[in-house]
Design a protein around this motif. Structure first.
Motif, PDB file in Angstrom:
ATOM      1  N   MET A   1       0.857  -1.191   0.000  1.00 35.51           N
ATOM      2  CA  MET A   1       0.000   0.000   0.000  1.00 35.51           C
ATOM      3  C   MET A   1       0.885   1.230   0.000  1.00 35.51           C
ATOM      4  N   LYS A   2       0.668   2.133  -0.934  1.00 32.30           N
ATOM      5  CA  LYS A   2       1.484   3.319  -1.050  1.00 32.30           C
ATOM      6  C   LYS A   2       1.087   4.320   0.031  1.00 32.30           C
TER       7      LYS A   2
ATOM      8  N   GLU B   1       2.426   2.999  10.664  1.00 35.89           N
ATOM      9  CA  GLU B   1       2.885   2.961   9.277  1.00 35.89           C
ATOM     10  C   GLU B   1       2.255   4.109   8.506  1.00 35.89           C
ATOM     11  N   GLY B   2       3.058   4.774   7.745  1.00 29.38           N
ATOM     12  CA  GLY B   2       2.529   5.828   6.909  1.00 29.38           C
ATOM     13  C   GLY B   2       2.878   7.223   7.364  1.00 29.38           C
ATOM     14  N   PHE B   3       3.580   7.341   8.499  1.00 32.84           N
ATOM     15  CA  PHE B   3       3.946   8.678   8.941  1.00 32.84           C
ATOM     16  C   PHE B   3       5.249   9.107   8.301  1.00 32.84           C
ATOM     17  N   GLU B   4       5.218  10.217   7.596  1.00 32.76           N
ATOM     18  CA  GLU B   4       6.403  10.775   6.975  1.00 32.76           C
ATOM     19  C   GLU B   4       6.429  12.277   7.194  1.00 32.76           C
ATOM     20  N   THR B   5       7.603  12.855   7.361  1.00 30.25           N
ATOM     21  CA  THR B   5       7.745  14.298   7.503  1.00 30.25           C
ATOM     22  C   THR B   5       9.145  14.708   7.126  1.00 30.25           C
TER      23      THR B   5
ATOM     24  N   ALA C   1       0.703  14.551   9.267  1.00 27.37           N
ATOM     25  CA  ALA C   1      -0.414  13.622   9.350  1.00 27.37           C
ATOM     26  C   ALA C   1      -0.004  12.235   8.888  1.00 27.37           C
ATOM     27  N   PHE C   2      -0.670  11.197   9.421  1.00 32.27           N
ATOM     28  CA  PHE C   2      -0.554   9.826   8.908  1.00 32.27           C
ATOM     29  C   PHE C   2      -1.571   9.697   7.789  1.00 32.27           C
TER      30      PHE C   2
END
Length: 390
Positions: A1-2, A48-52, A75-76
């Protein structure tokens, strides 16, 4: 999942905290000392999915109780799920840009999610139909639909109710006002108006004399609201300054202008009076117009001084104040006055002195109960050469 990262704008900032615009994460507080205890504030980023691009904004920090910081942006986000903010209790939500005040314990901010793949929504409505409620325009209270996890900010519109003030709303025992926002649950929500009843505050002079103007003032105030107590000009008493209040509910002493949380009942404040500095003048009552002055305060008991003035052909008898003669060595209680207190010398011609002195002594003995009224009258008739024949 992207997965991807998305910036999101700050929501409404609390009107209760007035601050200048700051960066993504800002800290400020009153002056602190090295001795103050600090507590840890951290973000739960284990999703999973948190980027900054600025991960340092989400590192744990040490803060003292009462410090305020701005929630950072970030945001996630997955294909169907997105975080909407942060929470410490699963009731209130903090969005990016909101302010959070550090408590006196460690805090972990947990992310709040909404699943956009599930179209189910629930209704947020307002109870505005109380028997004695009055609403001029019901548009601000219109029901709205939210998905679970979204931030719900209650309307700032209020209802009129005689004898009450509305301050925000309540839901399941939690208060929502200013920028406090609810995490939408998976069921309908009905906000109830949060009422504070009106009560009376009485400012009273107390059982004292010399009051100028009204002895009691009263005002209607709202329960639970912080009020400023009356200042020193609220009541006026000759010779005294109003320096505080005694509360009838808790027996505590409060300074004028102090903050006080209005109770859910009437409350009486009785004035505390402090004697003012004043001057007591002893005037010669002669053509020389000489004066002796003593510094004192209202209610002071002073000793009447000897007369240092001279008046040729006359003998000093005493000091006159409002018709009462005070002789040197006697006590005199300083009254309250606006412009000081004056006593004037009483003189008797040398040829009349002894008869006058005898009459003064006779009057004093009568006042003290040592002679009867008939004895006083007979003595006066004799000294004044008045006939005693019927």
């Amino acid at each position: 999942m992207k997965t991807k990262f998305k910036n999101w704008l700050a929501a409404a900032v609390s009107a209760a905290v007035t601050l200048s615009a700051m960066g993504s994460l800002s800290f400020f507080s009153a002056e602190t000392t090295d001795e103050q205890t600090t507590y840890s504030l951290s973000f739960n980023l284990s999703f999973e999915g948190f980027e900054t691009e600025t991960p340092e904004l989400f590192e744990a920090v040490q803060l003292t109780a009462g410090e305020v910081f701005t929630v950072p942006e970030g945001a996630f986000i997955t294909d169907t799920i997105s975080s909407t903010g942060w929470t410490t209790d699963n009731i209130y939500i903090l969005e990016a840009g909101d302010y959070f005040t550090m408590p006196d314990h460690d805090v972990i901010l947990e992310p709040v999610f909404v699943d956009y793949s599930d179209p189910t929504t629930y209704t947020v409505s307002y109870n505005i139909t109380g028997e004695d409620y009055s609403v001029l325009d019901d548009k601000p209270f219109k029901s709205r639909e939210y998905q679970p996890g979204q931030a719900v900010k209650a309307t700032g519109a209020t209802i009129f109710r005689e004898g009450y003030t509305q301050y925000g709303w309540t839901y399941e025992g939690n208060d929502f006002y200013d920028a406090r926002k609810l995490i939408m649950p998976d069921h309908d929500v009905v906000f109830e108006p949060h009422w504070y009843q009106h009560h009376m505050v009485y400012y009273e002079a107390g059982d004292v004399d010399g009051i100028r103007g009204n002895a009691v003032y009263s005002f209607e105030k709202t329960a639970s609201v912080s009020i400023e107590l009356g200042d020193s000009s609220r009541l006026s008493r000759t010779g005294y300054s109003l320096t505080g209040w005694i509360c009838d509910l808790d027996g505590q002493t409060y300074s004028t202008g102090a903050r006080y949380i209005m109770p859910d009942s009437d409350v009486h404040f009785t004035a505390i009076w402090t004697p003012n500095p004043t001057t007591v003048s002893f005037k010669s009552a002669t053509s020389a117009n000489e004066t002796m002055k003593l510094s004192a305060k209202t209610e002071d008991v002073i000793t009447v001084p000897e007369c240092t003035f001279t008046n040729e052909g006359y003998i000093f008898i005493g000091w006159n104040y409002n018709g009462t003669i005070y002789t040197p060595g006697e006590e005199f209680t300083v009254p309250g006055s606006l412009f000081g207190t004056s006593l004037k010398a009483v003189w008797a011609a040398e040829t009349d002195f002894y008869d006058s002195l005898s009459l003064c002594i006779a009057r004093k003995n009568y006042a003290e109960g040592n002679v009867s009224e008939d004895e006083l009258k007979n003595g006066a008739d004799y000294l004044l050469c008045r006939s005693t024949n019927e």
